[in-house]
Design a protein around this motif. Structure first.
Motif, PDB file in Angstrom:
ATOM      1  N   LYS A 125      34.711   0.462   8.568  1.00 21.56           N
ATOM      2  CA  LYS A 125      35.938   1.157   8.197  1.00 21.56           C
ATOM      3  C   LYS A 125      35.798   2.665   8.418  1.00 21.56           C
ATOM      4  O   LYS A 125      36.686   3.304   9.005  1.00 21.56           O
ATOM      5  CB  LYS A 125      36.252   0.857   6.726  1.00 21.56           C
ATOM      6  CG  LYS A 125      37.168   1.849   6.023  1.00 21.56           C
ATOM      7  CD  LYS A 125      38.610   1.674   6.383  1.00 21.56           C
ATOM      8  CE  LYS A 125      39.481   2.597   5.526  1.00 21.56           C
ATOM      9  NZ  LYS A 125      40.899   2.503   5.861  1.00 21.56           N
ATOM     10  N   ARG A 126      34.690   3.233   7.995  1.00 18.02           N
ATOM     11  CA  ARG A 126      34.504   4.681   8.071  1.00 18.02           C
ATOM     12  C   ARG A 126      34.467   5.161   9.529  1.00 18.02           C
ATOM     13  O   ARG A 126      35.086   6.168   9.884  1.00 18.02           O
ATOM     14  CB  ARG A 126      33.209   5.089   7.373  1.00 18.02           C
ATOM     15  CG  ARG A 126      33.141   4.699   5.915  1.00 18.02           C
ATOM     16  CD  ARG A 126      31.799   5.084   5.325  1.00 18.02           C
ATOM     17  NE  ARG A 126      31.677   6.521   5.147  1.00 18.02           N
ATOM     18  CZ  ARG A 126      30.511   7.143   4.950  1.00 18.02           C
ATOM     19  NH1 ARG A 126      29.388   6.441   4.945  1.00 18.02           N
ATOM     20  NH2 ARG A 126      30.469   8.444   4.793  1.00 18.02           N
ATOM     21  N   TYR A 127      33.725   4.446  10.350  1.00 16.33           N
ATOM     22  CA  TYR A 127      33.564   4.887  11.731  1.00 16.33           C
ATOM     23  C   TYR A 127      34.760   4.518  12.606  1.00 16.33           C
ATOM     24  O   TYR A 127      35.074   5.233  13.555  1.00 16.33           O
ATOM     25  CB  TYR A 127      32.283   4.302  12.321  1.00 16.33           C
ATOM     26  CG  TYR A 127      31.033   4.980  11.791  1.00 16.33           C
ATOM     27  CD1 TYR A 127      30.655   6.233  12.279  1.00 16.33           C
ATOM     28  CD2 TYR A 127      30.239   4.392  10.811  1.00 16.33           C
ATOM     29  CE1 TYR A 127      29.526   6.875  11.803  1.00 16.33           C
ATOM     30  CE2 TYR A 127      29.109   5.022  10.330  1.00 16.33           C
ATOM     31  CZ  TYR A 127      28.750   6.267  10.829  1.00 16.33           C
ATOM     32  OH  TYR A 127      27.636   6.905  10.356  1.00 16.33           O
ATOM     33  N   HIS A 128      35.428   3.432  12.259  1.00 12.74           N
ATOM     34  CA  HIS A 128      36.530   2.998  13.118  1.00 12.74           C
ATOM     35  C   HIS A 128      37.725   3.941  13.019  1.00 12.74           C
ATOM     36  O   HIS A 128      38.393   4.208  14.031  1.00 12.74           O
ATOM     37  CB  HIS A 128      36.957   1.572  12.759  1.00 12.74           C
ATOM     38  CG  HIS A 128      38.020   1.043  13.670  1.00 12.74           C
ATOM     39  ND1 HIS A 128      37.796   0.811  15.016  1.00 12.74           N
ATOM     40  CD2 HIS A 128      39.328   0.727  13.453  1.00 12.74           C
ATOM     41  CE1 HIS A 128      38.904   0.366  15.576  1.00 12.74           C
ATOM     42  NE2 HIS A 128      39.849   0.312  14.658  1.00 12.74           N
ATOM     43  N   GLY A 137      35.670  11.451  21.226  1.00 16.63           N
ATOM     44  CA  GLY A 137      35.166  12.717  20.702  1.00 16.63           C
ATOM     45  C   GLY A 137      33.652  12.786  20.715  1.00 16.63           C
ATOM     46  O   GLY A 137      32.977  11.941  20.129  1.00 16.63           O
ATOM     47  N   ASP A 138      33.113  13.782  21.354  1.00 14.29           N
ATOM     48  CA  ASP A 138      31.665  13.948  21.461  1.00 14.29           C
ATOM     49  C   ASP A 138      31.042  14.134  20.083  1.00 14.29           C
ATOM     50  O   ASP A 138      31.452  15.000  19.315  1.00 14.29           O
ATOM     51  CB  ASP A 138      31.358  15.158  22.350  1.00 14.29           C
ATOM     52  CG  ASP A 138      29.869  15.340  22.607  1.00 14.29           C
ATOM     53  OD1 ASP A 138      29.151  14.328  22.733  1.00 14.29           O
ATOM     54  OD2 ASP A 138      29.423  16.501  22.680  1.00 14.29           O
ATOM     55  N   GLY A 139      30.059  13.292  19.763  1.00 15.04           N
ATOM     56  CA  GLY A 139      29.360  13.387  18.489  1.00 15.04           C
ATOM     57  C   GLY A 139      30.090  12.779  17.313  1.00 15.04           C
ATOM     58  O   GLY A 139      29.568  12.805  16.193  1.00 15.04           O
ATOM     59  N   PRO A 174      25.692   4.564  15.305  1.00  8.70           N
ATOM     60  CA  PRO A 174      26.083   5.536  14.265  1.00  8.70           C
ATOM     61  C   PRO A 174      24.915   6.374  13.762  1.00  8.70           C
ATOM     62  O   PRO A 174      25.084   7.557  13.464  1.00  8.70           O
ATOM     63  CB  PRO A 174      26.650   4.638  13.157  1.00  8.70           C
ATOM     64  CG  PRO A 174      27.123   3.420  13.876  1.00  8.70           C
ATOM     65  CD  PRO A 174      26.134   3.199  14.977  1.00  8.70           C
ATOM     66  N   LEU A 175      23.728   5.766  13.679  1.00 15.34           N
ATOM     67  CA  LEU A 175      22.552   6.493  13.201  1.00 15.34           C
ATOM     68  C   LEU A 175      22.105   7.556  14.190  1.00 15.34           C
ATOM     69  O   LEU A 175      21.523   8.571  13.799  1.00 15.34           O
ATOM     70  CB  LEU A 175      21.400   5.514  12.934  1.00 15.34           C
ATOM     71  CG  LEU A 175      21.702   4.369  11.961  1.00 15.34           C
ATOM     72  CD1 LEU A 175      20.498   3.443  11.850  1.00 15.34           C
ATOM     73  CD2 LEU A 175      22.081   4.916  10.593  1.00 15.34           C
ATOM     74  N   CYS A 176      22.373   7.313  15.477  1.00 16.66           N
ATOM     75  CA  CYS A 176      21.959   8.252  16.516  1.00 16.66           C
ATOM     76  C   CYS A 176      23.013   9.323  16.792  1.00 16.66           C
ATOM     77  O   CYS A 176      22.677  10.479  17.045  1.00 16.66           O
ATOM     78  CB  CYS A 176      21.670   7.497  17.816  1.00 16.66           C
ATOM     79  SG  CYS A 176      20.370   6.248  17.703  1.00 16.66           S
ATOM     80  N   ILE A 177      24.275   8.941  16.748  1.00 18.83           N
ATOM     81  CA  ILE A 177      25.349   9.839  17.177  1.00 18.83           C
ATOM     82  C   ILE A 177      25.977  10.596  16.016  1.00 18.83           C
ATOM     83  O   ILE A 177      26.214  11.802  16.098  1.00 18.83           O
ATOM     84  CB  ILE A 177      26.441   9.035  17.926  1.00 18.83           C
ATOM     85  CG1 ILE A 177      25.864   8.440  19.215  1.00 18.83           C
ATOM     86  CG2 ILE A 177      27.652   9.910  18.239  1.00 18.83           C
ATOM     87  CD1 ILE A 177      26.837   7.529  19.953  1.00 18.83           C
ATOM     88  N   ASN A 178      26.230   9.901  14.915  1.00 17.33           N
ATOM     89  CA  ASN A 178      27.013  10.509  13.838  1.00 17.33           C
ATOM     90  C   ASN A 178      26.609   9.926  12.482  1.00 17.33           C
ATOM     91  O   ASN A 178      27.406   9.246  11.823  1.00 17.33           O
ATOM     92  CB  ASN A 178      28.510  10.265  14.099  1.00 17.33           C
ATOM     93  CG  ASN A 178      29.404  11.000  13.127  1.00 17.33           C
ATOM     94  OD1 ASN A 178      28.977  11.919  12.432  1.00 17.33           O
ATOM     95  ND2 ASN A 178      30.666  10.586  13.060  1.00 17.33           N
TER      96      ASN A 178
END
Length: 323
Positions: A125-128, A137-139, A174-178
């Motif tokens: 939910k948070r990332y979507h 969007g970068d990052g 998600p752990l690597c990007i944001n």
């Protein structure tokens, strides 16, 4: 196996995503589309039925030979579990109970998460929502593959392996990007899911647990339904970053194939997205589209111009307000 893909970077653009402007234009011309927004009263009953079906399947596979457990895992369980992840996608937009009962949607998503076996719904939910708000969007948009994925998975054989490993990369991106701080809802999701998994093993043994977990991994890897991961936003045609699919698998996936329509109107439940296309046909009929997710997977692997780098990215400007 196959030539190395020549592309060595993403497709960087300096324009905003197209969906917000198209949404304004369509609503100005067809204000009746607003009546399609809001919860889908059928969704919660469909999801409950799917959960019950998987619970019944857990019971039925416990006494099967292992060869039949593995067969039904791929033939049936993988389809249901992938469909359940897309039910969670629907619920993440508050289409089960509406925006006024946001927490009901969050806990219902955890209930829908149970047959998948891996705690998923709260983080998704948070990332979507960031993916919708800041597409490419970068990052921020973790739907975009990492630099490593783009660099390494650059031949036909490696792309084939990458598709098999899609669930792994969706989990670690998600752990690597944001990376974000863990929330109480995510802790609750983990505790409920692990408790369910342990109870399932205690009641009926290892076979239902293997059926559940392997079904989720296989269904999101090399599987016809997983073609939607590639079809939605990988740039098969330059200048186009979102694509719709109008094939029969939409029946199993809550119409996630109507992806341009979904990004234009994320508050409209999947069941009503075909009506958006029908009302505003001139906005969608001429956009690039697919009729086969299997062909999308095949073309992505075999086309030496495509790789995980085949995504539109943009630098974000101004304040970025994430979930």
């Amino acid at each position: 196996m196959g030539n190395r893909v020549a592309r060595e970077d993403y497709e960087w653009v300096y324009t905003d995503q197209p969906h917000a402007d198209r949404r304004k234009e369509i609503l100005a011309k067809y204000p009746e589309i607003k009546s399609l927004m809001g919860p889908d009263p059928r969704l919660k009953w469909v999801v409950c039925m799917m959960v019950v079906v998987q619970f019944l399947a857990f019971y039925l596979v416990k006494d099967l030979d292992w060869k039949w457990v593995l067969f039904w895992t791929y033939a049936f369980g993988s389809c249901i579990n992938h469909s359940m992840t897309l039910a969670i996608h629907e619920v993440s937009h508050n289409t089960a109970f509406g925006n006024n009962k946001a927490m009901w949607n969050r806990y219902f998503a955890m209930f829908a998460n149970l047959p998948i076996g891996l705690p998923y719904s709260a983080s998704f939910k948070r990332y979507h929502l960031d993916h919708h708000r800041y597409l490419g969007g970068d990052g921020v948009d973790v739907d975009i593959p990492t630099e490593f994925e783009g660099w390494f998975f650059c031949t036909r054989f490696r792309k084939f392996i990458w598709i098999i490993l899609q669930p792994l990369f969706y989990a670690i991106r998600p752990l690597c990007i944001n990376p974000k701080p863990i929330t109480q809802l995510e802790v609750t999701n983990v505790v409920c899911q692990l408790t369910f998994d342990v109870l399932l093993y205690w009641l009926w043994g290892a076979k239902p647990v293997v059926y559940m977990l392997a079904g989720s991994m296989l269904g999101m890897g090399l599987h016809p339904i997983s073609g939607h991961f590639i079809a939605e936003h990988y740039m098969f045609l330059k200048g186009h970053e979102t694509y719709s699919y109008y094939g029969s698998l939409n029946l199993l996936t809550f119409n996630v194939g109507y992806h341009n329509e979904h990004h234009d109107f994320p508050s409209i439940p999947g069941r009503r997205l075909p009506m958006v296309k029908k009302i505003a046909a001139e906005y969608y009929d001429d956009l690039p589209q697919y009729t086969s997710w299997v062909k999308v997977l095949y073309d992505f692997i075999m086309d030496d111009t495509l790789s995980p780098y085949s995504r539109v990215k943009r630098k974000l400007k101004g304040d970025v307000k994430q979930e």
